[in-house]
Design an enzyme around this catalytic site. Structure first.
Site, mmCIF file in Angstrom:
data_model
loop_
_atom_site.group_PDB
_atom_site.id
_atom_site.type_symbol
_atom_site.label_atom_id
_atom_site.label_comp_id
_atom_site.label_asym_id
_atom_site.label_seq_id
_atom_site.Cartn_x
_atom_site.Cartn_y
_atom_site.Cartn_z
ATOM 1 N N ALA A 286 0.817 -1.219 0.000
ATOM 2 C CA ALA A 286 0.000 0.000 0.000
ATOM 3 C C ALA A 286 0.850 1.268 0.000
ATOM 4 O O ALA A 286 0.341 2.352 -0.279
ATOM 5 C CB ALA A 286 -0.930 0.005 1.209
ATOM 6 N N ARG B 284 10.677 7.162 -2.978
ATOM 7 C CA ARG B 284 12.077 7.258 -3.411
ATOM 8 C C ARG B 284 12.296 6.768 -4.845
ATOM 9 O O ARG B 284 13.354 6.974 -5.422
ATOM 10 C CB ARG B 284 12.979 6.492 -2.441
ATOM 11 N N GLY C 225 0.494 2.040 8.974
ATOM 12 C CA GLY C 225 1.537 1.144 9.450
ATOM 13 C C GLY C 225 1.321 -0.298 9.022
ATOM 14 O O GLY C 225 0.227 -0.690 8.603
ATOM 15 N N GLU D 113 12.484 -0.864 15.803
ATOM 16 C CA GLU D 113 12.688 -0.113 14.570
ATOM 17 C C GLU D 113 13.886 0.823 14.706
ATOM 18 O O GLU D 113 14.171 1.344 15.785
ATOM 19 C CB GLU D 113 11.424 0.696 14.236
ATOM 20 N N ARG E 200 8.905 -9.947 -36.877
ATOM 21 C CA ARG E 200 7.790 -9.377 -36.119
ATOM 22 C C ARG E 200 6.713 -10.425 -35.855
ATOM 23 O O ARG E 200 6.780 -11.537 -36.381
ATOM 24 C CB ARG E 200 7.252 -8.166 -36.884
ATOM 25 N N ALA F 34 13.865 -10.337 -62.443
ATOM 26 C CA ALA F 34 14.402 -9.315 -61.547
ATOM 27 C C ALA F 34 13.801 -7.954 -61.878
ATOM 28 O O ALA F 34 13.578 -7.644 -63.047
ATOM 29 C CB ALA F 34 15.917 -9.263 -61.660
#
Ligand code: UD1
Ligand code: CA
Length: 473
Positions: free
Chosen positions: A14, A19, A85, A162, A340, A430
């Site tokens: 969550a 950062r 938390g 912590e 492709r 060709a």
């Protein structure tokens, strides 16, 4: 007696992941080797076959939930409206699951290096010890930021403290909490009710469950990770690339141990779902993505990127970029070839230098050796497509199909204006622009006849016939 069933896995995802500095992609949706961070965590946990797999979402919940539905439709997303938390997140997850019995595993959503085997060891140890909680710990040279494992004189786990709440003595501890746990469901529920926000971050810490268990006289165990990197969480893009390199090395090594030659592991990037048979060889600079497969004896690279591409036995693919292609056994591709989606190269066929192929089948032994574009075409067996041929498949509005039979010789620089069919054994001259079907065995000629205009050059110069060379000297 503690129930040994794995009732649920709860993935915590969550958080915002600030950062990463991304305004577009939530942290857990960043990718490494074919899976998102969340995808790696979910896949490792799915292999434990829990009754429920729940992901707690909050930030960018629509994106994360949609992604989860794609990668693991059996998983459920639970919304944590506010990130109060890790303890609060687990409480929200359990509320949606009713009266669970057995074991609940909790993992962070940003730990892509965590292995299924390690999770299995954690759960096994949890069951063997009959613990209320078994946590995964790791010894780190630099434990900065992590919760520290506090043990008593007998070595028993007393608490997790912590970093932000720790004093100097606790900060000196180098055994850290990985944020991965096996809990007994009933004891977890009880302890979650006792959490407070009385800490430096004002959050309900899941880690406080440990001290609460201890206070209640319940057994707490720790499983120390054999490889500390498994517990690495990804917080920024530097850590993301570090984790990608570690995962790359792990994946390459697995393939090497299974009999694949990887010439240069550092430049070889193999997505986790790619399958490679023993005795295949990967030369430097290969990127194998998605659901690519490589069969025995095939040589891929150098400098080749394959996405969702199948490479057959003993095929060679050299300096090529292939997406959604099937390359048959003993086929040759490259160099500088672009295959492709929908390209199917038959056994022993060839797509050579500066050739682009899309949505086309090249039959067994047929060759498109040089400088050509083939799109929306079917080519039979043993046919040859001369250099600089273009299948003109698009009229500006719609794509049209081209069919070329067996044993055909398409002359160099032929434009095949689709829809058009060239029958078995036919030739084209060709430089022809072929707009009409060429019957089997016929020669299709579609070009202006050459005429030579004698003396033209001299007349243009108006020099009465002096030789070019003389004029220059
Ligand atoms: C947490 C642990 C810490 C441990 C570290 C390991 C706690 C209090 N601390 O710290 O002991 O060393 O993990 O990486 O648990 N999350 C939610 N909802 C919330 C808060 C967090 O879903 O309300 C999620 C985050 O998105 C993240 C995970 O939980 O995936 C961990 O949260 P985070 O804030 O990163 O915890 P740490 O401070 O790293
Ligand atoms: Ca944090």
């Amino acid at each position: 007696m503690i129930d040994a069933r794995l009732a649920a896995v709860v993935v915590l995802a969550a958080g915002e992941g600030t950062r990463m500095k991304s305004t577009r992609t939530p942290k857990v949706l960043h990718e490494l080797l074919g899976r998102t961070l969340l995808g790696h965590v979910v896949a490792a946990n799915r292999s434990l076959q829990p009754d429920h797999l729940v992901v707690v979402v909050g930030h960018a919940r629509e994106q994360v939930t949609a992604h989860l539905a794609e990668i693991d439709p059996a998983a459920t997303a639970v919304v944590q409206e506010q990130q109060n938390g890790t303890g609060h997140a687990v409480r929200v997850a359990l509320e949606g699951l009713g009266e669970l019995e057995g074991t609940v595993v909790v993992v962070p959503g940003d730990a892509p290096l965590l292995r299924a085997e390690t999770l299995r060891l954690l759960v096994d140890e949890h069951h063997a010890r009959g613990a209320a909680t078994t946590l995964l710990s790791a010894h780190l040279d630099d434990p900065t930021g992590y919760g520290r494992i506090v043990r008593d004189a007998a070595g028993g786990v007393v608490a997790i403290v912590e970093h932000k709440d720790a004093d100097a003595q606790v900060l000196a501890l180098t055994e850290v909490n990985a944020g991965v746990y096996a809990f007994d469901a009933a004891h977890l529920r009880d302890a979650l009710e006792g959490l407070t926000t009385d800490n430096a971050q004002g959050e309900e810490y899941l880690t406080d469950v440990i001290a609460l268990h201890r206070a209640a006289g319940l057994p707490v165990a720790a499983h120390v990770a054999a490889d500390a990197v498994e517990t690495n969480g990804i917080n920024d893009r530097v850590q993301l690339s570090q984790a990608r390199r570690l995962l790359r090395d792990r994946v390459v090594e697995q393939h090497q141990r299974a009999g694949v030659t990887v010439v240069d592991p550092e430049t070889t990037w193999i997505d986790v779902q790619v399958a490679i048979e023993a005795d295949a060889e990967l030369r430097p600079g290969c990127q194998l993505h998605g659901l690519t497969t490589v069969a025995a004896g095939a040589v891929v690279g150098p400098d080749t990127t394959l996405l969702d591409t199948e490479v057959g036995e003993d095929a060679t693919v050299l300096k090529a970029h292939c997406v959604g292609a099937v390359i048959g056994p003993r086929a040759n591709v490259g160099p500088y070839t672009y295959l492709r989606p929908g390209t199917v190269l038959g056994r022993g066929s060839k797509a050579g230098g500066f050739v682009e192929i899309k949505a086309s089948t090249i039959g067994e032994g047929s060759k498109v050796p040089h400088l050509s574009y083939v799109g929306d075409a079917v080519i039979g067996e043993r046919s040859n497509v001369g250099a600089a041929t273009v299948v003109v498949n698009y009229d500006g509005r719609a794509k049209h199909r081209t069919t070329i039979g067996d044993d055909v010789r398409i002359g160099s620089d032929t434009m095949l204006v689709a829809p058009v069919t060239v029958g078995d054994g036919a030739y084209t001259a060709a430089g022809s622009v072929i707009t009409d079907d060429v019957p089997a065995g016929a020669l299709g000629v579609g070009r202006a006849r050459q005429r030579n205009i004698e003396g033209w050059v001299a007349r243009r110069r108006g020099d009465g016939g002096h030789h070019h060379q003389e004029k220059q000297s």
